[in-house]
Design an enzyme around this catalytic site. Structure first.
Site, PDB file in Angstrom:
ATOM      1  CG  ASP A  42       6.030   1.661   0.578  1.00 50.45           C
ATOM      2  OD1 ASP A  42       6.842   0.724   0.494  1.00 50.45           O
ATOM      3  OD2 ASP A  42       5.626   2.110   1.660  1.00 50.45           O
ATOM      4  CG  ASP A  43       6.007  -2.710  -0.646  1.00 48.78           C
ATOM      5  OD1 ASP A  43       7.086  -2.250  -0.263  1.00 48.78           O
ATOM      6  OD2 ASP A  43       5.233  -3.329   0.104  1.00 48.78           O
ATOM      7  CB  CYS A  77       9.973  -0.565   3.951  1.00 48.71           C
ATOM      8  SG  CYS A  77       8.574  -1.058   2.907  1.00 48.71           S
ATOM      9  CG  ASP A 313      10.210   0.933  -0.898  1.00 51.38           C
ATOM     10  OD1 ASP A 313       9.642   0.280  -1.803  1.00 51.38           O
ATOM     11  OD2 ASP A 313       9.715   1.060   0.243  1.00 51.38           O
TER      12      ASP A 313
END
Length: 350
Positions: A42-43, A77, A313
């Site tokens: 994530d990120d 996201c 993502d």
């Protein structure tokens, strides 16, 4: 086209996912169907060196293919994850932001795309796969149901966090606290993965598995495991040419880039550097997760029959163009993503 070069000249790494499922569902009709494993962070950026601390992961995927031209169309996201789950661009998923009214797990998503058009639902319907998903799904997921397509489900309620969260475990809400040994989310995803893999110690050509492991790292609140809390104390965010770069006032940059303070003051730069270190620290646990999964699959001769994808993502910025930290901006730090592919054999996809 060789699958190991699919991403060299394409618009979106989502095509790779579609290619793999095409191989598994169509190309393998007369042979053994392959397992598919996907790690989603994530990120996690690509251009700001967020793969560097993951030594074991880099070693595993050095035998595969690291894609240097993998990028997303939307560095936010929920829209980006909706595209990853479906292979569709944002104007076709209608997921426009991270809110429920923006269709981030809104009624249109639940009653439409989720039921028939995610890769989980498609591969389950067409490929007789045993499917498993653990970790972050969509930001507004409330845990009231198990999305279509997943035999085993451990979906995180809401957005990324490391402690004090809830999981929907096959329809039952399970609460976690703040005890590292029992609750740290990255490690819990790893334990759930090992439980799933324990039932797949031999490859089943008739019913292979699809396993998706979606970790919170390195998303805020940037909480590392205790043993990694002091790692990288001497590191700072990369000082690329665009770091704290402030262009001429007449240049037509996005209004947010032109907001003060410009340039960043030392207090904000120090905060950027600390966030950079904390992000790296959380990724050490992801590195352990990947290594554990890959070792298990190697020990049980599963890698020879599997495709493994590692991706995020979208990316992140840290001081670039005078922006302190975050995403949502259409620069390379936000749109280029860490993406790798592993397969013992080279397959074809056209």
């Amino acid at each position: 086209m060789l699958i190991s070069s699919v991403l060299q000249n394409m618009e979106s790494y989502r095509i790779l996912v579609s290619c793999l499922f095409f191989i598994s569902l169509v190309g393998a009709q007369e042979s053994c169907k392959s397992n598919i494993v996907m790690f989603i962070t994530d990120d996690q950026d690509y251009v700001l060196d967020a793969l560097e601390p993951m030594v074991k992961t880099r070693e595993w995927f050095s035998e595969g293919q690291m894609f240097e031209n993998a990028f997303v169309s939307t560095p936010v996201c929920c829209p980006s994850r909706a595209s990853l789950l479906t292979g569709r661009y944002q104007h076709n998923t209608h997921v426009v932001n991270n809110s429920e009214t923006g269709n981030c797990y809104g009624p249109e998503w639940i009653n439409g795309i989720e039921a028939t058009a995610t890769f989980g639902s498609i591969i389950k319907q067409e490929g007789n796969y045993n499917t498993f998903y653990a970790g972050k799904y969509l930001n507004r997921y409330k845990g009231k149901s198990v999305p279509n397509g997943w035999d085993q489900w451990a979906g995180l309620i809401g957005n990324s966090r490391y402690y004090n969260y809830q999981l929907n475990i096959n329809g039952q809400l399970v609460s976690h606290g703040d005890d590292y040994q029992k609750d740290y989310l990255t490690d819990e995803i790893g334990r759930l993965a090992m439980g799933f893999l324990a039932n797949h110690t031999q490859h089943d050509c008739e019913q292979p598995f699809l396993m998706v492991l979606a970790t919170p790292s390195p998303h805020a609140p940037f909480t590392p495991a205790p043993q990694h809390a002091n790692a990288f104390s001497d590191r700072q965010a990369p000082r690329r040419p665009d770091f704290n770069y402030v262009e001429d006032e007449n240049e037509a940059k996005h209004w947010l880039v032109r907001m003060p303070p410009r340039p960043l003051n030392q207090t904000l730069i120090d905060r950027v550097d600390e966030q950079f270190r904390e992000r790296w620290r959380t990724l050490l646990s992801v590195d352990e997760l990947v290594d554990n999964v890959m070792n298990f699959m190697s020990d049980h001769s599963l890698l020879e029959d599997s495709y493994v994808i590692f991706t995020s993502d979208h990316g992140y910025h840290l001081g670039n163009y005078g922006l302190p930290y975050g995403k949502r901006m259409p620069y390379d730090t936000g749109t280029y993503v860490t993406t790798a592919f592993y397969s013992v054999e080279i397959h074809y996809c056209s």
